[in-house]
Design a protein around this motif. Structure first.
Motif, short mmCIF file in Angstrom:
data_model
loop_
_atom_site.label_atom_id
_atom_site.label_comp_id
_atom_site.label_asym_id
_atom_site.label_seq_id
_atom_site.Cartn_x
_atom_site.Cartn_y
_atom_site.Cartn_z
N ASN A 13 8.43 5.85 7.34
CA ASN A 13 8.83 6.73 6.24
C ASN A 13 9.69 5.86 5.11
N ARG A 14 9.77 6.36 3.97
CA ARG A 14 10.55 5.96 2.95
C ARG A 14 11.17 7.02 2.46
N GLY A 15 12.51 7.25 3.04
CA GLY A 15 13.28 8.68 2.75
C GLY A 15 12.51 9.75 3.55
N GLU A 16 11.94 10.51 2.13
CA GLU A 16 11.37 11.69 3.00
C GLU A 16 9.85 11.58 2.87
N ARG A 17 9.45 10.61 2.17
CA ARG A 17 7.93 10.27 1.83
C ARG A 17 7.40 9.46 3.17
N SER A 18 6.39 9.80 3.55
CA SER A 18 5.69 9.02 4.62
C SER A 18 4.80 8.10 4.16
N ILE A 19 4.79 6.83 4.54
CA ILE A 19 4.06 5.78 4.18
C ILE A 19 2.87 5.70 4.91
N TYR A 20 3.11 5.35 6.43
CA TYR A 20 2.09 5.24 7.44
C TYR A 20 2.18 6.41 8.24
N PRO A 38 -5.20 -0.11 -2.13
CA PRO A 38 -4.75 0.44 -3.42
C PRO A 38 -3.40 0.02 -3.68
N SER A 39 -2.97 -0.15 -4.78
CA SER A 39 -1.49 -0.57 -4.75
C SER A 39 -0.81 0.67 -4.51
N GLY A 40 0.44 0.11 -3.71
CA GLY A 40 1.39 1.35 -3.35
C GLY A 40 0.85 1.89 -1.87
N SER A 41 -0.28 1.25 -1.32
CA SER A 41 -0.66 1.77 -0.02
C SER A 41 -0.05 1.05 1.08
N GLY A 42 0.90 0.39 1.03
CA GLY A 42 1.76 -0.25 1.93
C GLY A 42 1.33 -1.56 2.49
N LYS A 43 0.87 -2.38 1.62
CA LYS A 43 0.48 -3.69 2.19
C LYS A 43 1.76 -4.53 2.23
N THR A 44 2.46 -4.53 1.48
CA THR A 44 3.77 -5.26 1.66
C THR A 44 4.56 -4.86 2.67
N THR A 45 4.63 -3.45 2.86
CA THR A 45 5.25 -2.71 3.84
C THR A 45 4.76 -3.23 5.31
N LEU A 46 3.45 -3.42 5.74
CA LEU A 46 2.85 -3.81 6.54
C LEU A 46 3.48 -5.55 7.08
N PHE A 87 6.69 -14.26 -0.52
CA PHE A 87 6.90 -12.92 -1.06
C PHE A 87 6.00 -12.83 -2.43
N GLN A 88 5.93 -11.32 -2.58
CA GLN A 88 4.99 -10.98 -3.94
C GLN A 88 5.78 -11.73 -5.05
N SER A 89 7.02 -11.87 -4.93
CA SER A 89 7.81 -12.01 -6.28
C SER A 89 8.10 -13.61 -6.34
N SER A 198 -4.28 -9.10 -0.63
CA SER A 198 -4.68 -9.52 -2.11
C SER A 198 -5.49 -8.44 -2.67
N HIS A 199 -5.57 -8.35 -3.93
CA HIS A 199 -6.38 -7.63 -4.75
C HIS A 199 -7.85 -8.09 -5.39
N ASP A 200 -7.76 -9.51 -5.11
CA ASP A 200 -8.88 -10.23 -5.40
C ASP A 200 -9.93 -10.17 -4.40
N1 ATP Z 1 12.67 -0.11 -1.40
C1 ATP Z 1 11.96 1.16 -1.40
N2 ATP Z 1 12.38 2.19 -1.47
C2 ATP Z 1 11.71 3.17 -1.23
N3 ATP Z 1 10.12 3.25 -1.32
C3 ATP Z 1 9.61 2.11 -1.55
C4 ATP Z 1 10.23 0.65 -1.41
N4 ATP Z 1 9.62 -0.18 -1.43
C5 ATP Z 1 8.32 0.72 -1.64
N5 ATP Z 1 8.32 1.71 -1.43
C6 ATP Z 1 7.25 2.81 -1.49
O1 ATP Z 1 6.45 2.33 -0.23
C7 ATP Z 1 5.02 2.55 -0.56
C8 ATP Z 1 4.31 1.15 -0.25
O2 ATP Z 1 4.83 0.28 -0.71
P1 ATP Z 1 4.28 -1.40 -0.72
O3 ATP Z 1 5.00 -2.30 -1.19
O4 ATP Z 1 4.01 -1.80 0.80
O5 ATP Z 1 2.75 -1.35 -1.47
P2 ATP Z 1 1.71 -2.35 -1.61
O6 ATP Z 1 0.47 -1.86 -0.67
O7 ATP Z 1 2.51 -3.73 -1.31
O8 ATP Z 1 1.57 -2.17 -3.41
P3 ATP Z 1 1.09 -3.44 -4.24
O9 ATP Z 1 -0.45 -3.91 -4.14
O10 ATP Z 1 1.47 -2.69 -5.65
O11 ATP Z 1 1.85 -4.50 -3.89
C9 ATP Z 1 4.90 2.69 -2.07
O12 ATP Z 1 4.36 4.08 -2.24
C10 ATP Z 1 6.35 2.63 -2.47
O13 ATP Z 1 6.64 3.63 -3.53
#
Ligand code: ATP
Ligand code: MG
Lengths: 266, 257
Positions: A13-20, A38-46, A87-89, A198-200
């Motif tokens: 979870n990130r705060g209240e919101r569940s990511i996985y 998709p963007s925001g699906s949690g790939k970077t989180t993985l 890193f993505q950035s 990647s998105h490609d």
């Molecule tokens: N520092 C943070 N604090 C709170 N929520 C976060 C934070 N970083 C990411 N999230 C949330 O976690 C979710 C997954 O983020 P993540 O960065 O893993 O996405 P992603 O799949 O890498 O997306 P993208 O393809 O756009 O890079 C997103 O919904 C985002 O809103």
């Protein structure tokens, strides 16, 4: 050859919101694993979970059989020496030149003499097409160049596993082709394990031995590119073909559009 | 939410902050010393934090010394005690103004810069990237900056004092005509090494630890966005100024009370 990384039923979870909600997957050793979603699906989180920068709230993240969340501080740092992450950035160190950025892991973790460091860094910069930019400051690079410099830095130690977060973003077709070849060659010649986020879709499909598709807080598809192409799931098909209509919502969850526009209370 | 609820929450947050800051500093400073790696980093930070703050410290010291000379003279001359100008200027600077004003200027010049720099390193994932390279950002980034602050601030305060005394001398002796010999000899006989000089240095050392610590902690925990970093920078200046002035009272009461 087995799996280098195993993720078992992870909740995060990130705060209240569940990511996985119950994610399980494997990263086979010595292969390239592509991660799509998709963007925001949690790939970077993985990737951050694998590097133990984030900790799962439930479930296990195993690297080489070890539970990353249970390692002590120094054991964790020892384990991290075996992996590296783009890193993505980019995350280049702003107070060092491009050359010094690439040399940094070598200076930090090896006792190599200066002339060998010079040679290795030049070779890595050459492989991403930036040998001429070694003296520049990170702030003087374009976005795509910065990404490539960061790529050179993440491969300089030849670790066991490299995690690439969006290595192709912002690259022109020529550098893109080169980077695809570079990642492929690194894997083939050094036998390392790669994770490519990647998105490609086309590029990832072309180099990956193993693919993972994430969406809706879960893994919706896993297998070889061939298996995924034949996957019956609408979700997976929509993502591979990039169709705008389908089960993957383009929109972040929200209240109904007309209600929102008409100013209705939620 | 009731007022008491808010107040309680605030106090708890602050206590938690102090705890986190202590853990951060302990992790940064405790560990096997690595002089070969740390020395170049420390020298670089001494330059950024210390040497680059010298100009503002010297100019401010000069002006404050000159004002002290002028104000002191107009007060003392009414009592026919203008020979006491030397000790008046010197003691005000050594005991109070040197350490305090240096710390306030340092917080504004170097402290805010440290916070912004580290906050930006967090925002651009440079700190995460260090962690993933198995390099501890606390030891690599925080520790050298902390030592640089602690070493440079007392030295800056001493410079401030020296220049300030010279400013007082210029105004009092060269301009207003206080006797040259009296100015220095009365100063020498009434300034004590332990009581005045060393106590001032100790004050300065305490301020150095507090200001640098606040600056580093605020940067390290800043929300990684532009408003987050800007808020952290402001907090560094506000918190360290308040801490310096409050601690100054406590230290003065202990040392001279
Ligand atoms: N520092 C943070 N604090 C709170 N929520 C976060 C934070 N970083 C990411 N999230 C949330 O976690 C979710 C997954 O983020 P993540 O960065 O893993 O996405 P992603 O799949 O890498 O997306 P993208 O393809 O756009 O890079 C997103 O919904 C985002 O809103
Ligand atoms: Mg991402």
């Amino acid at each position: 050859m087995g799996n280098l990384v195993e993720i078992k039923d992870v909740y995060f979870n990130r705060g209240e919101r569940s990511i996985y909600e119950g994610v399980s997957l494997v990263i086979p050793r010595g292969k390239i694993t592509g991660v799509l979603g998709p963007s925001g699906s949690g790939k970077t989180t993985l990737l951050r979970l694998i590097g133990a920068q984030l900790k799962a709230h439930r479930g296990e993240v195993l690297f080489g059989g070890q539970d990353m969340a249970k390692l002590g501080r120094s054991a964790l740092y020892e384990t991290r020496k075996r992996m590296s992450m783009l890193f993505q950035s980019g995350a280049l160190f702003s107070e060092m030149s491009v050359f010094e950025n690439v040399a940094f892991p070598l200076r930090e973790h090896t006792k190599l003499p200066e002339n060998i460091i010079q040679t290795i860094v030049k070779m890595k910069l050459e492989s991403v097409g930036l040998r001429g930019a070694g003296g520049m400051a990170p702030s003087e690079l374009s976005g795509g160049m910065a990404r490539r410099a960061a790529l050179a830095r993440s491969i300089v130690l030849d670790p066991e596993m490299i995690m690439y977060d969006e290595p192709f973003a912002g690259q022109d077709p020529i550098s893109m082709g080169m980077l695809v070849k570079l990642i492929d060659e690194l894997n083939a010649t050094l036998g390392l394990t790669s994770i490519v986020v990647s998105h490609d879709v086309k590029e990832v499909m072309s180099i990956s031995d193993h693919l993972i598709v994430m969406a809706n807080k879960k893994i919706v598809g896993e297998g070889t590119p061939q298996e995924l192409r034949e996957n019956g799931s609408e979700l997976v098909q929509q993502f591979l073909t990039g169709a705008p209509d389908g089960p993957v919502p383009f929109h972040y969850q929200a209240k109904p559009y007309h209600a929102d526009l008409l100013g209705a209370k939620p | 939410m009731s007022m008491f609820h808010l107040l309680g929450r605030n106090i708890l947050n602050n206590i938690q902050g102090v705890g986190q800051a202590t853990i951060m500093l302990a992790q940064a400073l405790i560990g096997k010393p690595q002089p070969r790696k740390m020395l170049p980093l420390l020298i670089r930070q001494l330059y950024v934090v210390g040497v680059q703050s010298m100009l503002i410290i010297i100019i401010s010291g000069l002006f404050i010394g000159m004002v002290l000379g002028l104000q002191g003279y107009t007060i003392l001359v009414d009592f026919g005690a203008e020979q006491a100008l030397g000790p008046m200027v010197a003691l005000s600077l050594l005991r109070e103004l040197g350490p305090v004003v240096t710390a306030l200027l340092f917080a504004g010049r170097a402290g805010s810069a440290l916070t912004a720099e580290i906050g930006l390193m967090r925002a651009t994932e440079q700190l995460s990237s260090l962690e993933m390279m198995a390099v501890d950002p606390l030891r690599r980034v925080i520790a050298p900056r902390f030592w640089a602050g602690v070493i440079s601030m007392p030295l800056l305060a001493l410079m401030f004092n020296a220049v300030g005394i010279y400013g007082g001398f210029m105004v009092g002796v060269e301009w207003l005509g206080v006797d040259d010999g009296a100015f220095w000899s009365v100063m020498q006989s009434s300034v004590h090494w332990q009581d005045d000089v060393m106590n001032g240095v100790i004050k300065s050392l305490v301020f150095a630890v507090v200001v640098t610590w606040i600056a580093l902690f605020k940067g390290y925990t800043a929300t990684p966005t532009s408003p987050g970093i800007s808020a952290a920078t402001t907090q560094t200046v506000v918190y360290s100024s308040l801490a310096v002035l409050g601690l100054d009272f406590v230290l003065t009461a202990i040392m001279f009370g």
